[in-house]
Write an enzyme that holds these catalytic residues in place. Structure first.
Site, short mmCIF file in Angstrom:
data_model
loop_
_atom_site.label_atom_id
_atom_site.label_comp_id
_atom_site.label_asym_id
_atom_site.label_seq_id
_atom_site.Cartn_x
_atom_site.Cartn_y
_atom_site.Cartn_z
N GLU A 79 65.66 108.25 52.50
CA GLU A 79 66.35 108.45 51.23
C GLU A 79 66.46 107.12 50.49
O GLU A 79 67.25 106.96 49.58
CB GLU A 79 67.71 109.09 51.43
CG GLU A 79 68.64 108.36 52.37
CD GLU A 79 70.01 109.02 52.44
OE1 GLU A 79 70.65 109.11 51.39
OE2 GLU A 79 70.42 109.42 53.54
N CYS A 111 70.40 112.36 54.86
CA CYS A 111 70.15 111.98 56.26
C CYS A 111 69.49 113.08 57.07
O CYS A 111 69.23 112.89 58.26
CB CYS A 111 71.46 111.58 56.93
SG CYS A 111 72.25 110.18 56.16
N THR A 152 80.22 100.94 55.94
CA THR A 152 79.38 101.96 56.60
C THR A 152 77.92 101.82 56.16
O THR A 152 77.18 102.79 56.11
CB THR A 152 79.90 103.40 56.33
OG1 THR A 152 79.91 103.64 54.92
CG2 THR A 152 81.29 103.60 56.88
N SER A 201 83.23 114.01 51.83
CA SER A 201 81.99 114.07 52.63
C SER A 201 82.31 114.36 54.10
O SER A 201 81.57 115.08 54.77
CB SER A 201 81.18 112.77 52.50
OG SER A 201 81.80 111.69 53.16
N HIS A 233 74.99 113.27 63.94
CA HIS A 233 74.63 112.31 62.90
C HIS A 233 75.77 111.30 62.80
O HIS A 233 76.94 111.69 62.79
CB HIS A 233 74.42 113.01 61.55
CG HIS A 233 74.39 112.03 60.40
ND1 HIS A 233 73.50 110.98 60.38
CD2 HIS A 233 75.18 111.90 59.29
CE1 HIS A 233 73.73 110.25 59.29
NE2 HIS A 233 74.74 110.79 58.62
N LYS A 242 85.50 112.78 65.56
CA LYS A 242 86.18 113.81 64.76
C LYS A 242 85.42 115.13 64.90
O LYS A 242 86.02 116.18 65.12
CB LYS A 242 86.17 113.43 63.27
CG LYS A 242 87.18 112.39 62.82
CD LYS A 242 86.97 112.17 61.30
CE LYS A 242 87.66 110.94 60.77
NZ LYS A 242 89.10 111.06 60.63
N ASN A 276 75.20 102.68 59.77
CA ASN A 276 74.53 103.92 59.37
C ASN A 276 73.09 103.60 58.97
O ASN A 276 72.86 102.72 58.13
CB ASN A 276 75.28 104.56 58.18
CG ASN A 276 74.79 105.98 57.87
OD1 ASN A 276 73.86 106.49 58.52
ND2 ASN A 276 75.40 106.63 56.90
N SER A 309 73.96 114.72 53.47
CA SER A 309 74.86 115.04 52.35
C SER A 309 74.12 115.80 51.27
O SER A 309 72.91 115.71 51.12
CB SER A 309 75.41 113.74 51.76
OG SER A 309 76.44 113.26 52.57
P1 HMG Z 1 88.48 104.39 53.85
O1 HMG Z 1 89.12 104.66 52.55
O2 HMG Z 1 88.18 102.99 54.18
O3 HMG Z 1 89.26 104.81 55.08
O4 HMG Z 1 87.17 105.28 53.92
P2 HMG Z 1 90.67 105.47 55.42
O5 HMG Z 1 91.76 104.85 54.65
O6 HMG Z 1 90.53 106.95 55.43
O7 HMG Z 1 90.71 104.95 56.91
C1 HMG Z 1 89.73 105.34 57.81
C2 HMG Z 1 90.38 105.49 59.17
O8 HMG Z 1 90.86 104.19 59.59
C3 HMG Z 1 91.61 106.41 59.18
O9 HMG Z 1 91.59 107.14 60.38
C4 HMG Z 1 92.78 105.44 59.18
O10 HMG Z 1 93.95 105.99 59.78
C5 HMG Z 1 92.21 104.32 60.05
P3 HMG Z 1 91.40 108.74 60.38
O11 HMG Z 1 92.52 109.29 59.63
O12 HMG Z 1 90.08 109.00 59.68
O13 HMG Z 1 91.35 109.10 61.81
N1 HMG Z 1 92.88 103.01 59.87
C6 HMG Z 1 93.24 102.23 60.89
N2 HMG Z 1 93.13 102.38 62.22
C7 HMG Z 1 93.61 101.39 63.02
N3 HMG Z 1 94.21 100.27 62.52
C8 HMG Z 1 94.35 100.08 61.20
C9 HMG Z 1 93.85 101.08 60.32
N4 HMG Z 1 93.80 101.23 58.99
C10 HMG Z 1 93.20 102.42 58.72
N5 HMG Z 1 94.94 98.97 60.73
C11 HMG Z 1 85.20 106.29 54.70
C12 HMG Z 1 86.49 105.58 55.10
C13 HMG Z 1 84.41 106.62 55.94
C14 HMG Z 1 85.56 107.54 53.92
C15 HMG Z 1 84.37 105.32 53.80
O14 HMG Z 1 83.96 104.22 54.54
C16 HMG Z 1 83.18 105.99 53.14
O15 HMG Z 1 83.28 106.56 52.06
N6 HMG Z 1 81.94 105.90 53.79
C17 HMG Z 1 80.74 106.52 53.27
C18 HMG Z 1 80.74 108.03 53.41
C19 HMG Z 1 80.58 108.51 54.81
O16 HMG Z 1 80.18 107.79 55.69
N7 HMG Z 1 80.83 109.83 55.03
C20 HMG Z 1 80.68 110.45 56.32
C21 HMG Z 1 80.34 111.93 56.21
S1 HMG Z 1 78.97 112.24 55.10
C22 HMG Z 1 77.56 111.78 56.01
O17 HMG Z 1 77.63 111.56 57.18
C23 HMG Z 1 76.28 111.61 55.26
C24 HMG Z 1 75.85 110.18 54.97
O18 HMG Z 1 75.32 109.60 56.15
C25 HMG Z 1 74.85 110.14 53.84
C26 HMG Z 1 73.59 110.97 53.94
O19 HMG Z 1 73.57 112.11 54.38
O20 HMG Z 1 72.59 110.48 53.42
C27 HMG Z 1 77.01 109.31 54.55
#
Ligand code: HMG
Length: 386
Positions: A79, A111, A152, A201, A233, A242, A276, A309
């Site tokens: 991609e 992906c 990521t 996502s 994935h 999760k 990733n 996605s």
């Molecule tokens: P974010 O805003 O940084 O994270 O986004 P958050 O505030 O939700 O925190 C993440 C986790 O860290 C939470 O845990 C917090 O509690 C924890 P959860 O509730 O999820 O269990 N946390 C802590 N833990 C310990 N000590 C601390 C602390 N602070 C917070 N001090 C997000 C995170 C992954 C959403 C972001 O990085 C993102 O948008 N990434 C890109 C999208 C993504 O990877 N999506 C996954 C599903 S989609 C997919 O897999 C397809 C993809 O590969 C693309 C494709 O298909 O081509 C992405």
């Protein structure tokens, strides 16, 4: 006839950034990423490395033990395409000096497209058992600097040869599929980084998993306990935790978390320190699982969940072959992981901001990468490899 993976290898750039440097930039403790999303490091591609050079490096390794004259199809799943017309695989075809009697195309669906390639390859081999199909999955994951997606990112490739002489894993015929038009993650042609609704996502990923699992279960008659391990994935390693916990919940299984995690944890090791790599992430997880399991996996059933996605997803399964470990280039993979150089935030940001000329001017790139193949420059809008 056992149709499946005959050879399997990965390639990653030798540069990485520790996520503590990204956390520092955000005035946050490292555990926000180390524990929060389960990620420690991510691979960074230097200017002379792109999806084609990385893909060729992975494919070269995967072809070392294979009769390449029999490869009559090359699927390049990505991609991070560099051309709207020409398939990236055509460059790999030349670099590997494959037979001219070879259908070569590029596939895209976030992906997921590597899995589409795998399923199409098995169909082709079923009709032509003497053929072999080379699949290259190669991506550079990019989100905006300082965006929530920044930790990521990652870069790398996985290549595999599919044939009727599976030596690593043969594929079972069952599947569970899911497709829905959603805007959880996308990259318009005019952007070189992805846009994402991160939390959404994650919820679509889980919804797709549940739907795929239900169809797969109905078709195969298997249940949760029929699988020795699960490979998901991996956008980040906590996503697999999760997903796996949700699947257990769906099956009303009240297993201790440690027991559940044992079924996935060895598959997360490489992702945690590479990041990733989009199309190849699931298969990097498979390599990590096969190369690090302390238990004998021969003759055991593995589950796979592939998610792209947008979205398209698939649940499928395979059986691990006897002596699979002697058919993996484990020493080469360990070298790639061991001999890496850490970048500070400024060096990482410089590589992130580098871009090739878009006006047709000539540029020669210094050698930074350590791969056998690299991007050596650009001339008249043409990429040049050596
Ligand atoms: P974010 O805003 O940084 O994270 O986004 P958050 O505030 O939700 O925190 C993440 C986790 O860290 C939470 O845990 C917090 O509690 C924890 P959860 O509730 O999820 O269990 N946390 C802590 N833990 C310990 N000590 C601390 C602390 N602070 C917070 N001090 C997000 C995170 C992954 C959403 C972001 O990085 C993102 O948008 N990434 C890109 C999208 C993504 O990877 N999506 C996954 C599903 S989609 C997919 O897999 C397809 C993809 O590969 C693309 C494709 O298909 O081509 C992405």
């Amino acid at each position: 006839m056992q149709i499946g993976i005959e050879s399997l290898s990965f390639y990653i750039p030798h540069l990485f950034i520790d996520l503590k440097a990204i956390a520092e930039k955000k005035n946050a403790p490292a555990k926000v990423f180390y524990r929060g999303i389960g990620q420690e490091k991510m691979a960074v591609a230097p200017p002379d490395e792109d999806i084609i050079s990385m893909g060729a490096n992975a494919a070269w390794q995967a072809c070392q033990t294979v009769d390449t004259a029999k490869i009559d199809t090359l699927f390049f799943a990505t991609e991070s395409g560099v051309d709207q017309s020409k398939a990236a695989g055509v460059y790999v075809h030349r670099l590997l000096q494959l037979s001219p009697n070879c259908r070569t195309v590029e596939l895209k669906q976030a992906c997921y497209s590597g899995t589409a390639a795998l399923q199409m390859a098995t169909g082709w081999i079923r009709q032509h058992p003497d053929s072999k199909v080379l699949i290259v999955m190669s991506d550079i994951a990019r989100y905006g600097l300082s965006s929530a997606g920044e930790p990521t990112q990652g870069a790398g490739s996985v290549a595999m040869v599919i044939s009727a002489e599976a030596k690593i894993l043969y594929l079972e015929p069952f599947f569970g599929l899911y497709c829905e038009d959603v805007m959880d993650f996308w990259r318009p042609n005019y952007l070189d980084y992805a846009l994402v609704d991160g939390k959404y996502s994650i919820s679509v990923y889980i919804k797709a998993l549940q739907s795929c699992w239900n169809q797969y279960k109905q078709q195969s008659g298997y249940s949760f306990s029929d699988f020795a391990r699960f490979c998901y994935h991996l956008p980040f390693s906590k996503m697999a935790e999760k997903a796996h916990h949700e699947l257990a919940k769906l099956e009303n299984l009240a297993l201790p978390v440690a027991e559940l995690d044992k079924k996935i944890e060895k598959g997360l090791l490489y992702n945690r320190i590479i990041g990733n790599i989009y199309t190849a992430s699931l298969y990097m997880g498979l390599i990590s699982m096969l190369e690090n399991s302390d238990e004998e996996l021969s003759d055991k059933r593995l589950a796979f969940f592939s998610y792209g996605s947008g979205c398209v997803a698939e649940f499928f399964s395979g059986m691990v072959m006897k002596n699979f470990q002697s058919n993996l280039p484990i020493a080469r993979h360990r070298d790639l992981l061991k001999n890496r150089i850490e970048l500070n935030y400024q060096q990482y940001a410089e590589y992130y901001n580098f871009s090739l000329p878009v006006d047709g001017s000539t540029l020669s790139l210094d050698r930074i990468s350590r791969g056998k193949f690299r991007l050596k420059g650009i001339r008249n809008h043409m990429r040049l490899y050596e």
